[in-house]
Design a protein around this motif. Structure first.
Motif, PDB file in Angstrom:
ATOM      1  N   ARG A 110      50.295  58.280  17.449  1.00 21.13           N
ATOM      2  CA  ARG A 110      49.028  57.399  17.443  1.00 21.13           C
ATOM      3  C   ARG A 110      49.416  56.247  15.981  1.00 21.13           C
ATOM      4  NH1 ARG A 110      45.593  61.898  17.396  1.00 21.13           N
ATOM      5  NH2 ARG A 110      45.337  61.771  15.086  1.00 21.13           N
ATOM      6  N   TYR A 111      50.249  56.653  15.227  1.00 16.89           N
ATOM      7  CA  TYR A 111      50.283  55.698  14.103  1.00 16.89           C
ATOM      8  C   TYR A 111      51.833  55.499  13.705  1.00 16.89           C
ATOM      9  CZ  TYR A 111      45.835  57.564  13.350  1.00 16.89           C
ATOM     10  OH  TYR A 111      44.477  58.479  13.552  1.00 16.89           O
ATOM     11  N   GLY A 112      52.547  55.853  14.624  1.00 17.66           N
ATOM     12  CA  GLY A 112      53.957  55.511  14.596  1.00 17.66           C
ATOM     13  C   GLY A 112      54.224  54.078  14.095  1.00 17.66           C
ATOM     14  N   MET A 113      53.577  53.049  14.285  1.00 18.71           N
ATOM     15  CA  MET A 113      53.764  51.778  13.985  1.00 18.71           C
ATOM     16  C   MET A 113      53.910  51.627  12.411  1.00 18.71           C
ATOM     17  SD  MET A 113      51.188  47.967  14.310  1.00 18.71           S
ATOM     18  CE  MET A 113      51.613  48.166  16.182  1.00 18.71           C
ATOM     19  N   TYR A 114      53.065  52.568  11.624  1.00 17.86           N
ATOM     20  CA  TYR A 114      53.217  52.644  10.438  1.00 17.86           C
ATOM     21  C   TYR A 114      53.979  53.962   9.676  1.00 17.86           C
ATOM     22  CZ  TYR A 114      49.600  49.073  11.081  1.00 17.86           C
ATOM     23  OH  TYR A 114      48.750  47.873  11.356  1.00 17.86           O
ATOM     24  N   ALA A 115      53.934  54.762  10.505  1.00 14.91           N
ATOM     25  CA  ALA A 115      54.456  55.925   9.949  1.00 14.91           C
ATOM     26  C   ALA A 115      55.828  56.370  10.513  1.00 14.91           C
ATOM     27  CB  ALA A 115      53.430  57.272  10.285  1.00 14.91           C
TER      28      ALA A 115
END
Length: 228
Positions: A110-115
Motif C-alpha cells: 500500500r505504502y511502497g511509494m514512501y516506504a
C-alpha cells in the motif's frame, strides 16, 4: 460438545460449561502454496503446524497471563491440538489488529511509494475488518466508532494492548536472536464488564519473523522459540 464454527485454521466447539474448545488444524493461510499471515485463503497444509501453533500459543498466553494481560486462554492439550477458552464477543463480525515493526506485506504494497522494504516502524498499529469478500479493508478509529463497531475509548485500549502484547512477543523472540516484523492479533469483549481481551492464538501462523535477515517458516519459528 457442539460444533459452532469451521474456520480456515481452527474448528470451534461449544462446551457444556459455557467455555469453548478450539481444535487447531495443520492448514495455514497463504496463496499459491506460499504462507502469508494476512491472506484470506488457506494456502497450504503443513503437517504438525496445528500442534506447533498451539504449543507456541500456550507459551505466549501463559507469559501474558503472568503479566496480567487479559486473554481468553484456560488450558491446552497439545497431543489433541485443542485449547479451552473463555467465551468472548467479537467486535462486529471480527477485527484483525496488526502491530508492525518493519515495512513488509500489505503495508509495503500500500505504502511502497514512501516506504522501503524492511524499513523500521515504531510498533505501528493497524486495524482491518475481517471481510474476505472485500479483502480485509483497513479501517480508522473514527470509522469504527461511527459504524458502532468500537467506541473511541475501546479503540484506545485496543491499541494499548496491541502494543503491549507485541512488545512482549518481540522481546521473547529477541532472546532467540529472532526479529519480529509484524504480528496479527484478535480481540473481543469478555466477562461481566466487557473487558477487551486477547482471543484466538499467538503462533508462527500470525506473525512474520526473521533471523539474520532470513524469513522463518511458521513451523520452524515454533521450534526455535520453544527450544532450550
Amino acid at each position: 460438545m457442539k460444533k459452532v464454527y469451521e474456520g480456515k485454521t481452527k474448528t470451534v466447539f461449544e462446551l457444556e460449561d459455557g467455555n469453548y474448545l478450539l481444535k487447531f488444524k495443520d492448514d495455514v493461510t497463504g496463496e499459491n502454496g506460499v504462507f502469508d499471515p494476512g491472506a484470506n485463503t488457506v494456502g497450504l497444509t503443513i503437517e504438525g503446524a496445528g500442534q506447533t501453533g498451539l504449543r507456541l500459543t500456550k507459551y505466549f498466553f501463559e507469559i501474558l497471563g503472568e503479566k496480567g494481560i487479559p486473554t481468553h486462554y484456560v488450558d491446552a492439550n497439545i497431543e489433541e491440538a485443542t485449547m479451552t477458552v473463555k467465551p468472548a464477543e467479537m467486535f462486529g463480525n471480527g477485527l484483525e489488529v496488526i502491530c508492525r515493526y518493519r515495512a513488509v506485506g500489505s503495508f509495503l504494497r500500500r505504502y511502497g511509494m514512501y516506504a522501503e522494504e524492511g524499513q523500521e516502524l515504531d510498533g505501528f498499529v493497524e486495524v482491518t475488518l475481517k471481510d474476505d469478500v472485500r479483502q480485509d479493508p483497513p479501517i480508522s478509529e473514527d470509522a469504527l466508532a461511527m459504524l458502532g463497531i468500537l467506541s473511541h475509548d475501546e479503540y484506545k485500549r485496543l491499541k494499548e494492548l496491541t502494543r503491549e502484547i507485541g512488545a512482549v512477543v518481540k522481546d521473547e523472540l529477541q532472546k532467540k536472536g529472532i526479529d519480529l516484523y509484524d504480528i496479527k492479533l484478535e480481540f473481543g469483549r469478555a466477562g461481566d464488564n466487557n473487558e477487551i481481551t486477547l482471543i484466538d492464538e499467538i503462533s508462527g501462523g500470525n506473525m512474520r519473523a526473521y533471523k539474520n535477515g532470513e524469513y522463518i517458516e511458521p513451523l520452524k519459528l515454533g521450534e526455535l522459540v520453544l527450544s532450550e
